[in-house]
Structure formats: C-alpha cells, structure tokens
Design a protein around this motif. Sequence first.
Motif, PDB file in Angstrom:
ATOM      1  N   MET A   1       0.737  -1.294   0.008  1.00  0.00           N
ATOM      2  CA  MET A   1      -0.138   0.087   0.145  1.00  0.00           C
ATOM      3  C   MET A   1       0.961   1.241  -0.094  1.00  0.00           C
ATOM      4  SD  MET A   1      -2.874   1.153   2.834  1.00  0.00           S
ATOM      5  CE  MET A   1      -3.995  -0.247   2.418  1.00  0.00           C
ATOM      6  N   GLY A   2       0.661   2.572  -0.604  1.00  0.00           N
ATOM      7  CA  GLY A   2       1.360   3.619  -0.837  1.00  0.00           C
ATOM      8  C   GLY A   2       1.016   4.333   0.362  1.00  0.00           C
ATOM      9  N   VAL A   3       0.806   5.787   0.118  1.00  0.00           N
ATOM     10  CA  VAL A   3       0.935   6.656   1.172  1.00  0.00           C
ATOM     11  C   VAL A   3      -0.678   6.439   1.639  1.00  0.00           C
ATOM     12  CG1 VAL A   3       0.451   9.000   1.899  1.00  0.00           C
ATOM     13  CG2 VAL A   3       2.362   8.283   0.442  1.00  0.00           C
ATOM     14  N   VAL A   4      -0.930   6.341   3.062  1.00  0.00           N
ATOM     15  CA  VAL A   4      -2.449   6.079   3.370  1.00  0.00           C
ATOM     16  C   VAL A   4      -2.737   7.314   4.350  1.00  0.00           C
ATOM     17  CG1 VAL A   4      -2.486   3.811   3.495  1.00  0.00           C
ATOM     18  CG2 VAL A   4      -1.553   4.914   5.784  1.00  0.00           C
ATOM     19  N   THR A   5      -4.018   7.831   4.278  1.00  0.00           N
ATOM     20  CA  THR A   5      -4.634   9.079   4.868  1.00  0.00           C
ATOM     21  C   THR A   5      -4.658   8.798   6.303  1.00  0.00           C
ATOM     22  OG1 THR A   5      -5.159  10.020   2.921  1.00  0.00           O
ATOM     23  CG2 THR A   5      -6.055  10.907   5.065  1.00  0.00           C
ATOM     24  N   ARG A   6      -4.263   9.179   7.441  1.00  0.00           N
ATOM     25  CA  ARG A   6      -4.687   9.041   8.932  1.00  0.00           C
ATOM     26  C   ARG A   6      -5.823   9.644   9.211  1.00  0.00           C
ATOM     27  NH1 ARG A   6       0.200  11.222  11.354  1.00  0.00           N
ATOM     28  NH2 ARG A   6       0.417  12.465   9.286  1.00  0.00           N
ATOM     29  N   SER A 246     -12.492   5.988   1.536  1.00  0.00           N
ATOM     30  CA  SER A 246     -12.194   4.914   0.732  1.00  0.00           C
ATOM     31  C   SER A 246     -13.103   4.930  -0.420  1.00  0.00           C
ATOM     32  CB  SER A 246     -12.261   3.403   1.491  1.00  0.00           C
ATOM     33  OG  SER A 246     -12.129   2.416   0.644  1.00  0.00           O
ATOM     34  N   ALA A 247     -14.376   5.273  -0.633  1.00  0.00           N
ATOM     35  CA  ALA A 247     -15.255   5.298  -1.554  1.00  0.00           C
ATOM     36  C   ALA A 247     -14.751   6.205  -2.475  1.00  0.00           C
ATOM     37  CB  ALA A 247     -16.784   5.575  -0.978  1.00  0.00           C
ATOM     38  N   GLU A 248     -14.346   7.495  -1.844  1.00  0.00           N
ATOM     39  CA  GLU A 248     -13.707   8.499  -2.875  1.00  0.00           C
ATOM     40  C   GLU A 248     -12.438   8.111  -3.449  1.00  0.00           C
ATOM     41  OE1 GLU A 248     -15.113  11.624  -3.634  1.00  0.00           O
ATOM     42  OE2 GLU A 248     -16.784  10.858  -2.687  1.00  0.00           O
ATOM     43  N   GLY A 249     -11.870   6.921  -3.400  1.00  0.00           N
ATOM     44  CA  GLY A 249     -10.475   6.476  -3.843  1.00  0.00           C
ATOM     45  C   GLY A 249      -9.212   6.901  -2.882  1.00  0.00           C
ATOM     46  N   VAL A 250      -9.614   7.283  -1.600  1.00  0.00           N
ATOM     47  CA  VAL A 250      -8.603   7.688  -0.735  1.00  0.00           C
ATOM     48  C   VAL A 250      -7.865   6.414  -0.001  1.00  0.00           C
ATOM     49  CG1 VAL A 250      -7.887   9.078   1.248  1.00  0.00           C
ATOM     50  CG2 VAL A 250      -9.444  10.094  -0.324  1.00  0.00           C
ATOM     51  N   ALA A 251      -6.723   6.176   0.022  1.00  0.00           N
ATOM     52  CA  ALA A 251      -6.309   4.976   0.799  1.00  0.00           C
ATOM     53  C   ALA A 251      -6.204   5.372   2.122  1.00  0.00           C
ATOM     54  CB  ALA A 251      -4.880   4.742   0.151  1.00  0.00           C
ATOM     55  N   VAL A 252      -6.846   4.354   2.938  1.00  0.00           N
ATOM     56  CA  VAL A 252      -6.731   4.400   4.406  1.00  0.00           C
ATOM     57  C   VAL A 252      -6.311   2.937   4.863  1.00  0.00           C
ATOM     58  CG1 VAL A 252      -8.680   6.114   4.552  1.00  0.00           C
ATOM     59  CG2 VAL A 252      -9.214   3.773   4.543  1.00  0.00           C
ATOM     60  N   ARG A 253      -5.892   2.976   6.167  1.00  0.00           N
ATOM     61  CA  ARG A 253      -5.621   1.572   6.902  1.00  0.00           C
ATOM     62  C   ARG A 253      -6.998   0.800   7.166  1.00  0.00           C
ATOM     63  NH1 ARG A 253      -1.598   5.150   9.260  1.00  0.00           N
ATOM     64  NH2 ARG A 253       0.238   4.547   8.597  1.00  0.00           N
TER      65      ARG A 253
END
Length: 253
Positions: A1-6, A246-253
Amino acid sequence: MGVVTRVIPCLDVAAGRVVKGVNFENLREMGDPVDLARRYFEQGADEITFLDVTATVDERATTYDVVRRTAEQVFIPLTVGGGIRTVDDVARLQEVGADKVGVNSAAIRRPELITEIADRFGAQVLVLSLDVKRSPRVPSGFVVTTHGGRRETDLDALDWAREAIARGAGELLVNSIDADGTRQGFDLELVGLMRDLSSVPVIASGGAGDVSHFAPAVRAGADAVLAASVFHSGQMTVGEVKAALSAEGVAVR
C-alpha cells in the motif's frame, strides 16, 4: 500500500475532562478522555491527539495522569499538546506514554524551542500546532493566533510554517479557528496553501461536520484529517469516515 491518509480524533482536555466549543469559545464537557480514546482506538483511529486547552501549571499533573492511563489501554500513537515549554516537558510526556508532542505558543515566544526538541528527540516527535485565522493584516491572509485563538500575533501563518519546518518541525497541525466547531467543512484554501509550502505532513483540523467533508481536505493536500466534536457526539465513527474516504478513492488503513 502506498501513502495512506490518517484519521485522527482530537481530545481537547481541560481539568481532566474532554471539552468542545465553537471557534474555541463556549466550551462544554464531552466526557472522560481515557474512555473516549479507547473508543476511538477500537473504532480504528490511526492516532489520538490530546490538547490541554487550559494548560495551566496546576493542571499539568492531570494531563500526565490522563496520558499515562491512555497509553496503558490505547496502542496507537499519542500526540500531546498544550503547556509544553521545555525539552524536559517533552521527556516527561514521553516517559508517561506520549509518542509526539504539539507545540504552539511556547514556540512562537521562543522559536529555538523547535530546534531544541528536534535535535534531542528527532523531528518525527515534533508537531507544530498552528491555530490560524483569516486576516487582512498579513500578506497570505492567514494570521497565527495564540491562547486558543483569542490573541492574534503578527506572524503570517505561511511564513511561520516555513520557519518551523526549517527549524525541525516534523508535522504541521493546521487548525482553522474560523471553521472550528462550525461543522461546515475544512478550510480547503488554507490546507492547500500549507501543502504547497510544506515538505512535511500536513494535518487538516477544524470544521468537520459530515463524512463527505474529509475527502476534499485530502484532495486539497492533507496527509491526515483530524476531528473532535463529530466523534465525541457520536454523529459519526472513525470507521464511517474511513469508509467514506475509501469510497472516494483515498487510501486508508
């Protein structure tokens, strides 16, 4: 996984209790900080931030106790801000379980504090907390405030952020006083300006009112999103925010 948003719940603590207001005023009690921190840990929060909003000398012991009790039950990074004036304060907070510290007023009074903390503990420990208001008095239109947003400085928020990063700040916690507690969404212009200048992570704070508000902040440049009252009131959970991201395509843990 790349950069994830906290996703970071924030607990504003006064005299050992969580409080919340609007535009930093009319504070009301929201619960026990340890109980709330444990709830957010169980919901999947990536970090917890404690801000001692009254940070007076007689309440420091309360804050250390809260941090210690939280660290015993919550196994994600804890950032603690409010009343930190020396490297010894940082050392003591680390002893009771803090992973990072947020500095604001003390660093404005004496910018060398940023360098001292970064040199001793590493930039990754140091979060510069910026309480920012819109103002025509400075070139960027955003001025730094102190004392919970009640006092304006003469510092342009963008200039101060650049200086703090140069001195060793490892993250910027950018809180919009204008948006704080309004639940109308993050100040996207402010987030974008900070992203453009910053070589370190930017945490967007102030204004979250709906799960749909978080993705725009990430698109504006936030590496992490922070909220308080919407979590404390039960209006939304950390999991619901992550699902919306996540539904908006933002990577999260």
